[in-house]
Design an enzyme around this catalytic site. Structure first.
Site, PDB file in Angstrom:
ATOM      1  N   PHE A  77     -63.551  32.037  39.024  1.00 39.65           N
ATOM      2  CA  PHE A  77     -63.256  30.627  39.333  1.00 39.65           C
ATOM      3  C   PHE A  77     -61.787  30.275  39.165  1.00 39.65           C
ATOM      4  O   PHE A  77     -61.431  29.157  38.817  1.00 39.65           O
ATOM      5  CB  PHE A  77     -64.182  29.681  38.558  1.00 39.65           C
ATOM      6  CG  PHE A  77     -65.481  29.481  39.300  1.00 39.65           C
ATOM      7  CD1 PHE A  77     -66.369  30.536  39.436  1.00 39.65           C
ATOM      8  CD2 PHE A  77     -65.790  28.280  39.917  1.00 39.65           C
ATOM      9  CE1 PHE A  77     -67.542  30.386  40.169  1.00 39.65           C
ATOM     10  CE2 PHE A  77     -66.962  28.121  40.658  1.00 39.65           C
ATOM     11  CZ  PHE A  77     -67.837  29.177  40.780  1.00 39.65           C
ATOM     12  N   CYS A 110     -72.662  19.990  45.133  1.00 38.98           N
ATOM     13  CA  CYS A 110     -72.811  19.932  43.668  1.00 38.98           C
ATOM     14  C   CYS A 110     -71.530  19.562  42.933  1.00 38.98           C
ATOM     15  O   CYS A 110     -71.435  18.476  42.366  1.00 38.98           O
ATOM     16  CB  CYS A 110     -73.347  21.269  43.157  1.00 38.98           C
ATOM     17  SG  CYS A 110     -74.924  21.697  43.921  1.00 38.98           S
TER      18      CYS A 110
HETATM   19  C1  UGA Z   1     -72.423  25.343  41.764  1.00 38.89           C
HETATM   20  C2  UGA Z   1     -72.474  26.080  40.419  1.00 38.89           C
HETATM   21  O1  UGA Z   1     -71.647  27.243  40.480  1.00 38.89           O
HETATM   22  C3  UGA Z   1     -73.904  26.494  40.084  1.00 38.89           C
HETATM   23  O2  UGA Z   1     -73.970  27.115  38.807  1.00 38.89           O
HETATM   24  C4  UGA Z   1     -74.789  25.240  40.085  1.00 38.89           C
HETATM   25  O3  UGA Z   1     -76.145  25.561  39.824  1.00 38.89           O
HETATM   26  C5  UGA Z   1     -74.694  24.569  41.441  1.00 38.89           C
HETATM   27  O4  UGA Z   1     -73.314  24.228  41.718  1.00 38.89           O
HETATM   28  C6  UGA Z   1     -75.526  23.322  41.382  1.00 38.89           C
HETATM   29  O5  UGA Z   1     -75.161  22.379  40.677  1.00 38.89           O
HETATM   30  O6  UGA Z   1     -76.619  23.304  41.965  1.00 38.89           O
HETATM   31  P1  UGA Z   1     -72.442  26.132  44.325  1.00 38.89           P
HETATM   32  O7  UGA Z   1     -72.093  24.704  44.628  1.00 38.89           O
HETATM   33  O8  UGA Z   1     -73.521  26.800  45.080  1.00 38.89           O
HETATM   34  O9  UGA Z   1     -72.824  26.267  42.766  1.00 38.89           O
HETATM   35  O10 UGA Z   1     -71.119  27.006  44.577  1.00 38.89           O
HETATM   36  P2  UGA Z   1     -69.954  27.639  43.692  1.00 38.89           P
HETATM   37  O11 UGA Z   1     -70.040  29.101  43.776  1.00 38.89           O
HETATM   38  O12 UGA Z   1     -69.881  27.020  42.365  1.00 38.89           O
HETATM   39  O13 UGA Z   1     -68.673  27.175  44.548  1.00 38.89           O
HETATM   40  C7  UGA Z   1     -68.330  25.797  44.642  1.00 38.89           C
HETATM   41  C8  UGA Z   1     -67.060  25.631  45.431  1.00 38.89           C
HETATM   42  O14 UGA Z   1     -65.940  26.110  44.701  1.00 38.89           O
HETATM   43  C9  UGA Z   1     -67.012  26.356  46.771  1.00 38.89           C
HETATM   44  O15 UGA Z   1     -66.460  25.483  47.749  1.00 38.89           O
HETATM   45  C10 UGA Z   1     -66.090  27.536  46.512  1.00 38.89           C
HETATM   46  O16 UGA Z   1     -65.419  27.969  47.669  1.00 38.89           O
HETATM   47  C11 UGA Z   1     -65.111  26.919  45.526  1.00 38.89           C
HETATM   48  N1  UGA Z   1     -64.402  27.889  44.663  1.00 38.89           N
HETATM   49  C12 UGA Z   1     -65.099  28.697  43.807  1.00 38.89           C
HETATM   50  C13 UGA Z   1     -63.009  27.948  44.702  1.00 38.89           C
HETATM   51  O17 UGA Z   1     -62.348  27.208  45.469  1.00 38.89           O
HETATM   52  N2  UGA Z   1     -62.349  28.837  43.876  1.00 38.89           N
HETATM   53  C14 UGA Z   1     -63.019  29.644  43.024  1.00 38.89           C
HETATM   54  O18 UGA Z   1     -62.359  30.404  42.292  1.00 38.89           O
HETATM   55  C15 UGA Z   1     -64.423  29.575  42.987  1.00 38.89           C
END
Ligand code: UGA
Length: 438
Positions: free
Chosen positions: A251, A262
């Site tokens: 992250f 979310c």
């Molecule tokens: C997130 C949480 O990670 C889950 O643990 C949680 O259960 C879920 O929300 C929820 O509340 O239901 P999700 O929204 O599926 O999961 O996706 P993530 O993998 O968290 O990514 C979220 C956003 O952050 C994406 O747009 C991704 O591209 C971005 N991101 C992620 C970054 O810009 N940089 C990073 O280093 C990681």
């Protein structure tokens, strides 16, 4: 066990299938008739790797069925999971908990006093206790309730459900927890830790985990802003600080920021709840987290404008439109917002995405959808990578070199091998990096 799962969105559908895979007898309850019909036919209403196959498997095994409302059979389940959505209220910061209360009231009117109610939706702290009171008014007895937040990520939803990092259970009674633990026994047998907490802490675990993840992303994106202004490289910075085991490397990917259904709405709902509790100052920093995140989208538009001189009438191709790879979810997608802003500036914007173009179609966005990657890139004056799908990461820059009019790519997710793209004659621009192009 006999289980009902109420609400069949990303969370409920995945949870229902996971419970059926564990061998339980599952009834999914969801008012949307079309969705119930699709699921009954084994069709997923959204894209999620591996979940469709698992759905087919549990239907064939006779472990799952779907219906639009409770009947005597579903109401008599041993455990009822509430998995309905809590979207941001339009025009406000708060989460809309009305679906949770409606589902709970309908359940209270039908359910058996001995069955356990388990909340999995992401809710403001204090919701579970209010739910007990409101259900009691309808049912005439105090419902047994646990709060059991879900941490699954889109794209890896089923694997996250079958083997989570931890199971969090909040309740007023360890007897209730025993029932839920029995439900998860095959998962617990794999060594997954269980935390038994009070209701409020369990509710808070979920929103604070998402707030922390959002903060980590905005932290590295704030460093990207500093890097852009000072000549540093945020990707190398992230690698270096991430090697500190206290910080960790996940992250910390700088780029166009977070989106989806979310993280953005959860931090806003959390800020609103802290205000209601009279401790708004505690989460003031999350407003900055949100602002940093939203600035990243505009930053890409600015980079595109700088590169093209002006956006009007320029052909721009966005690679990837979903909020993250392996998902067709367009909710608060940074890539989609960038495409729409460029279009609003008069750009002729073509979008390509391995799975999300169908979902985009329903939005009547006016963006040009192109299913063929080569055709999407052909004649582009600027290419922007918006979602880091594997197919884009694997692109051979030499192969796609003859397609666009000018070979310039903005790597919005910082995933491309810059030197190999440059060697193939491309100019590479990336947020948070000061890439020198000859
Ligand atoms: C997130 C949480 O990670 C889950 O643990 C949680 O259960 C879920 O929300 C929820 O509340 O239901 P999700 O929204 O599926 O999961 O996706 P993530 O993998 O968290 O990514 C979220 C956003 O952050 C994406 O747009 C991704 O591209 C971005 N991101 C992620 C970054 O810009 N940089 C990073 O280093 C990681």
């Amino acid at each position: 066990m006999k289980i009902s799962v109420i609400g069949l969105g990303y969370l409920g559908t995945t949870h229902a299938v996971a419970m059926a895979k564990l061998g339980h007898n599952v009834i999914g309850v969801e008012p949307d008739r079309a969705r119930v019909q699709a699921l009954t036919a084994g069709e997923l209403p959204f894209f999620e790797p591996g979940l469709g196959e698992a759905l087919t498997e549990v239907i064939a095994a006779g472990n799952i069925s779907f219906q639009t409302q409770h009947d005597a059979l579903s109401a008599a389940s041993d455990v009822h999971f509430i998995c309905v959505g809590t979207p941001q209220i339009p025009g406000q910061q708060s989460a809309d908990t009305s679906y949770v209360f409606t589902a709970a009231k309908e359940l209270a009117a039908a359910m058996n006093p001995s069955s356990l109610v388990v909340g999995k939706s992401t809710v403001p702290v204090g919701t579970a206790r209010e739910l007990i009171a409101r259900m009691q008014e309808v049912a005439g007895f105090v419902p047994k309730l646990c709060w059991n937040p879900e941490f699954l990520r889109e794209g890896t939803a089923l694997a996250d459900s079958m083997l989570p990092d931890r199971i969090v259970i909040g309740s007023d009674s360890s007897d209730y927890n025993q029932v839920l633990k029995a439900c998860y026994q095959p998962i617990l047998d794999q060594g997954v830790p269980v935390l038994e907490l009070d209701l409020e802490t369990a509710e808070l675990v979920k929103v604070s985990a998402n707030a922390f993840l959002a903060t980590k992303i905005s932290f590295i994106n704030a460093m990207a802003e500093i890097a852009e202004a000072s000549g540093a490289d945020a990707v190398k910075l992230a690698e270096a600080i991430g090697m500190d085991s206290r910080i960790g490397k996940s992250f910390l990917r700088a780029g166009i920021g977070f989106g989806g259904g979310c993280l953005p709405k959860d931090i806003r709902g959390f800020i609103a709840r802290a205000d209601e509790l009279g401790v708004g100052d505690s989460l003031k920093f999350l407003k900055e987290v949100d602002q940093i995140n939203l600035r990243r989208r505009q930053r890409i538009v600015s980079l595109a404008t700088e590169e093209l001189g002006q956006v009007k009438d320029k052909k721009i191709t966005l690679l990837g439109i979903s909020f993250k790879p392996d998902s067709d979810d367009l909710r608060d997608s940074p890539a989609l917002e960038i495409a729409l802003r460029l279009q609003a500036l008069g750009g002729i914007v073509t979008v390509h995405d391995p799975v999300s173009l169908g979902a985009l179609e329903q939005k009547s966005s006016g963006l040009i959808s192109e299913t063929d990657l080569q055709a999407a890139m052909k004649d582009a004056e600027l290419v922007i990578l918006g979602t880091e799908w594997a197919e884009y990461k694997k692109l051979d820059p030499a192969t796609v070199s003859s397609l666009p009019r000018f070979k310039t790519i903005i790597d919005g997710r910082n995933v491309l091998n810059v030197s190999s793209w440059q060697e193939a004659g491309w100019r590479v621009i990336a947020p948070g990096r000061n890439i020198v192009n000859d």
